[in-house]
Scaffold this motif. Sequence first.
Motif, PDB file in Angstrom:
ATOM      1  N   GLU A 166       0.471   0.469  -2.686  1.00 16.17           N
ATOM      2  CA  GLU A 166       0.480   1.867  -3.130  1.00 16.17           C
ATOM      3  C   GLU A 166       1.822   2.298  -3.720  1.00 16.17           C
ATOM      4  O   GLU A 166       1.891   3.319  -4.419  1.00 16.17           O
ATOM      5  CB  GLU A 166       0.129   2.784  -1.947  1.00 16.17           C
ATOM      6  CG  GLU A 166      -1.315   2.695  -1.494  1.00 16.17           C
ATOM      7  CD  GLU A 166      -1.575   1.602  -0.464  1.00 16.17           C
ATOM      8  OE1 GLU A 166      -2.631   1.650   0.189  1.00 16.17           O
ATOM      9  OE2 GLU A 166      -0.734   0.690  -0.327  1.00 16.17           O
ATOM     10  N   THR A 167       2.881   1.552  -3.450  1.00 14.33           N
ATOM     11  CA  THR A 167       4.206   1.896  -3.987  1.00 14.33           C
ATOM     12  C   THR A 167       4.735   0.818  -4.930  1.00 14.33           C
ATOM     13  O   THR A 167       5.920   0.753  -5.208  1.00 14.33           O
ATOM     14  CB  THR A 167       5.228   2.111  -2.851  1.00 14.33           C
ATOM     15  OG1 THR A 167       5.431   0.873  -2.160  1.00 14.33           O
ATOM     16  CG2 THR A 167       4.750   3.179  -1.883  1.00 14.33           C
TER      17      THR A 167
ATOM     18  N   SER B  56       9.955  -0.647  -2.842  1.00 10.50           N
ATOM     19  CA  SER B  56      10.446   0.620  -2.310  1.00 10.50           C
ATOM     20  C   SER B  56      11.815   0.522  -1.644  1.00 10.50           C
ATOM     21  O   SER B  56      12.620   1.443  -1.737  1.00 10.50           O
ATOM     22  CB  SER B  56       9.438   1.189  -1.298  1.00 10.50           C
ATOM     23  OG  SER B  56       8.183   1.360  -1.916  1.00 10.50           O
TER      24      SER B  56
ATOM     25  N   THR C 180      13.244   5.144  -6.011  1.00 10.89           N
ATOM     26  CA  THR C 180      12.494   5.577  -4.828  1.00 10.89           C
ATOM     27  C   THR C 180      13.209   6.700  -4.085  1.00 10.89           C
ATOM     28  O   THR C 180      14.423   6.668  -3.924  1.00 10.89           O
ATOM     29  CB  THR C 180      12.306   4.393  -3.860  1.00 10.89           C
ATOM     30  OG1 THR C 180      11.558   3.371  -4.513  1.00 10.89           O
ATOM     31  CG2 THR C 180      11.584   4.808  -2.589  1.00 10.89           C
TER      32      THR C 180
ATOM     33  N   ARG D 280       8.200   8.707  -2.064  1.00 14.24           N
ATOM     34  CA  ARG D 280       7.841   9.426  -3.289  1.00 14.24           C
ATOM     35  C   ARG D 280       8.591   8.776  -4.450  1.00 14.24           C
ATOM     36  O   ARG D 280       9.748   8.360  -4.300  1.00 14.24           O
ATOM     37  CB  ARG D 280       8.234  10.907  -3.154  1.00 14.24           C
ATOM     38  CG  ARG D 280       7.815  11.787  -4.321  1.00 14.24           C
ATOM     39  CD  ARG D 280       8.072  13.253  -3.999  1.00 14.24           C
ATOM     40  NE  ARG D 280       9.495  13.561  -3.875  1.00 14.24           N
ATOM     41  CZ  ARG D 280       9.985  14.758  -3.508  1.00 14.24           C
ATOM     42  NH1 ARG D 280       9.146  15.731  -3.193  1.00 14.24           N
ATOM     43  NH2 ARG D 280      11.283  14.957  -3.425  1.00 14.24           N
TER      44      ARG D 280
ATOM     45  N   ASN E 113       4.837   5.071  -7.467  1.00 16.23           N
ATOM     46  CA  ASN E 113       3.708   5.297  -6.565  1.00 16.23           C
ATOM     47  C   ASN E 113       2.368   5.298  -7.297  1.00 16.23           C
ATOM     48  O   ASN E 113       2.283   5.623  -8.484  1.00 16.23           O
ATOM     49  CB  ASN E 113       3.876   6.628  -5.830  1.00 16.23           C
ATOM     50  CG  ASN E 113       4.759   6.505  -4.610  1.00 16.23           C
ATOM     51  OD1 ASN E 113       5.576   5.583  -4.506  1.00 16.23           O
ATOM     52  ND2 ASN E 113       4.634   7.445  -3.681  1.00 16.23           N
TER      53      ASN E 113
ATOM     54  N   VAL F 190      -1.675  11.005   0.998  1.00 17.53           N
ATOM     55  CA  VAL F 190      -0.793  11.563  -0.029  1.00 17.53           C
ATOM     56  C   VAL F 190      -0.778  13.085   0.081  1.00 17.53           C
ATOM     57  O   VAL F 190      -1.825  13.730   0.016  1.00 17.53           O
ATOM     58  CB  VAL F 190      -1.231  11.154  -1.452  1.00 17.53           C
ATOM     59  CG1 VAL F 190      -0.267  11.735  -2.487  1.00 17.53           C
ATOM     60  CG2 VAL F 190      -1.276   9.634  -1.588  1.00 17.53           C
TER      61      VAL F 190
ATOM     62  N   PHE G  25       3.840   9.930   0.009  1.00 14.05           N
ATOM     63  CA  PHE G  25       2.865   8.956   0.501  1.00 14.05           C
ATOM     64  C   PHE G  25       3.230   8.542   1.923  1.00 14.05           C
ATOM     65  O   PHE G  25       4.356   8.126   2.190  1.00 14.05           O
ATOM     66  CB  PHE G  25       2.851   7.714  -0.409  1.00 14.05           C
ATOM     67  CG  PHE G  25       2.107   6.539   0.156  1.00 14.05           C
ATOM     68  CD1 PHE G  25       0.753   6.626   0.437  1.00 14.05           C
ATOM     69  CD2 PHE G  25       2.764   5.344   0.415  1.00 14.05           C
ATOM     70  CE1 PHE G  25       0.058   5.552   0.971  1.00 14.05           C
ATOM     71  CE2 PHE G  25       2.090   4.255   0.949  1.00 14.05           C
ATOM     72  CZ  PHE G  25       0.731   4.356   1.223  1.00 14.05           C
TER      73      PHE G  25
ATOM     74  N   THR H 229       3.185   6.004   4.681  1.00  6.45           N
ATOM     75  CA  THR H 229       3.005   4.562   4.739  1.00  6.45           C
ATOM     76  C   THR H 229       2.329   4.076   6.009  1.00  6.45           C
ATOM     77  O   THR H 229       1.738   3.002   6.032  1.00  6.45           O
ATOM     78  CB  THR H 229       4.364   3.847   4.636  1.00  6.45           C
ATOM     79  OG1 THR H 229       5.139   4.160   5.808  1.00  6.45           O
ATOM     80  CG2 THR H 229       5.120   4.267   3.383  1.00  6.45           C
TER      81      THR H 229
END
Length: 669
Positions: A420-421, A425, A446, A473, A477, A492, A498, A500
């Motif tokens: 998702e990232t 990150s 990030t 964020r 993302n 979200v 987001f 985690t």
Amino acid sequence: MPTYKYLHEYEPARPATADKPSASPVYRSVYVKDGFPTVEFATLFEMFEQSCIKYPNNQCLGKRDKNEKGEAGPFVFKTYAEVHKEVVQAASALRALGVEPSQRVGVFGANCPEWMVAMQACNRMSLQCVPLYDSLGENAVEYIINHSESVAAFCSTQKLPALVKALPRTKETLKSVIYWGPGKEDAIKAATDIGYKVLSFSELLALGAEKPAEPVPPKPEELCTIMYTSGTTGAPKGVMLTHAAVVAAVNTAGSYCKFNNVYLNDTDRMLSYLPLAHIFDRVNEEWFLSMGAAIGYWQGDVTKLVDDVAALQPSLFIGVPRVFDRIYTGIMSQINNASFLKRSLFNWGFSRKLYFLRQGYSHTKAAPFFDKLIFSKVAARFGGKVKAVVSGGAPLAPHVEDFLRVIMCAPVVQGYGLTETNAASFIAAADVMEHAATVGPPTPLTEFRLESVPDMKCDALDPKLPKGEVLIRGAANFTGYYKAQDKTDEVVESDGWFHTGDIAVITPTGAIKIVDRKKNIFKLSQGEYVAVEALESTYKKATVVEQVWVYGNSFENCLVAVVVPNKAVITAWAKEAGVSGGYEEGLLEDPRVNQYILSELVRVGKEDKLKGYEIIKAVHLDHVQFSVEEDLMTPSFKLRRPQLQAKYQKVIDAMYTDIKKKEAEKTRE
């Protein structure tokens, strides 16, 4: 709140409210306090086009051909110009097959040049690449094709039977199948008989040459891929990633190296062996293409991985803990079986170099004599040109990280991120020992903060050691889960944060250390919280342990474990101890073996100063490894705990019954 060497506070802390817990300040990397870095391209299509124009004669994609005996030769590369020609032809052919912009195209198979050509063809025509897996469950291929509404699928010869098995139930959406490799006649006939258009990869390229089509350049905000995450529970979720998001991840990789003095350029190489279907490998391959650098694809056999590394001589060695655990076990087994002189010399050099690394010396100055005498020879087995080693996907055991820092003669760092990232990150600063056993500060694009979890006594505003759930964020993302707004809304927030699900602490220098998954922290019956992944990292320090799963729950006051022993280590011990039986034929059922392995777990637990309730009280031994195929691990080699519990529930119950029986007997005494 404290200040940190590697962090820039961008927004203040958030106090707790009636509906939200408190949260730490918002942090960025100290290197971008004046603004985020930029790149000269906005989409992956633009990126690849620029590289092909700038580096037409550079090596691009390579693989090793095998002779009649199955022996691999040297890597043979196609140039950027040659690969670009194939991409144009493949893209044109997809258009000729009726695939329209914004439609989905599946790709199913092991990493290889054809995989990358297919993906770049999708980028060229504004198509969305959808990696297909059969490791997510028996019906995963069918599920992903239908859920994503993929209209065409690329497939390796090896995976063709698995794809064909799903085809009778994907006819409403899927129309065309393209395979690479020699093909399998029965599978091709079966697909053709039920109405699919089936082409070999060479036939696809010929079709594209015959019917050229202009590119359909994507916009930055348009999707380039939908990646279905395995997760540890529930059906796979389709993570939607835009061109802008993946470009941001590519930007992050290059910017990190710039800020950390890791110099890579168009003469460098990387080995592609981690699944290209996962974002971790895809981002790194796109990054290397952006530099005009070369990508070599492995043979597909983990036992030949080191041979592939030595043949390619990569500049960057990217891996996951399972790979590095095997490297550690393999080398240490050789050291332990070496002569007393060689073993003593290695251990002396190892201790000396690690000592000076911990004093703050760079890897080049910590022990140059021993580097030349010992460690450079070990590094030469990995090609001798590695400029950095990066581990991701799961926490790397501290003893394995220390080992790699000593023997690889290069900076060794851990990174952290999720699909998702875009997998990029956090990453530790290169050659900074203070960041050992952490995943470092945030990457250049990030923003993060920790959010308190009161029920678990996690306080993100603790002035000494802030602890909480990691929230991320940033431009990399994802935009949400495909056809699952409810699942998106669960993780979200409206302002882009987001969740985690990972619990971390901020170390005094501003690195974060992942403690565990939020859902993997459980309470024992006496009220003590247990971070189980951290314990498993400790127990894996025992060389007799190949794999370990630690279990506990709120109805029991102690922990038990299932261990897959290291075959070579335990059989050698058994021979010396006079214990008979084969590894798969009774050895692991011998109480003496069980007691020995339990004693080793207890030993490393005490050495790591684990608390009493964190020490394993009973262990079950199994010679069958936890695997993706058995649905006991995710494709990124994380343990699937509910599935492990389902498999071993009777064993778990028996261990707890035995523990209580022994406790009762002690009480009577």
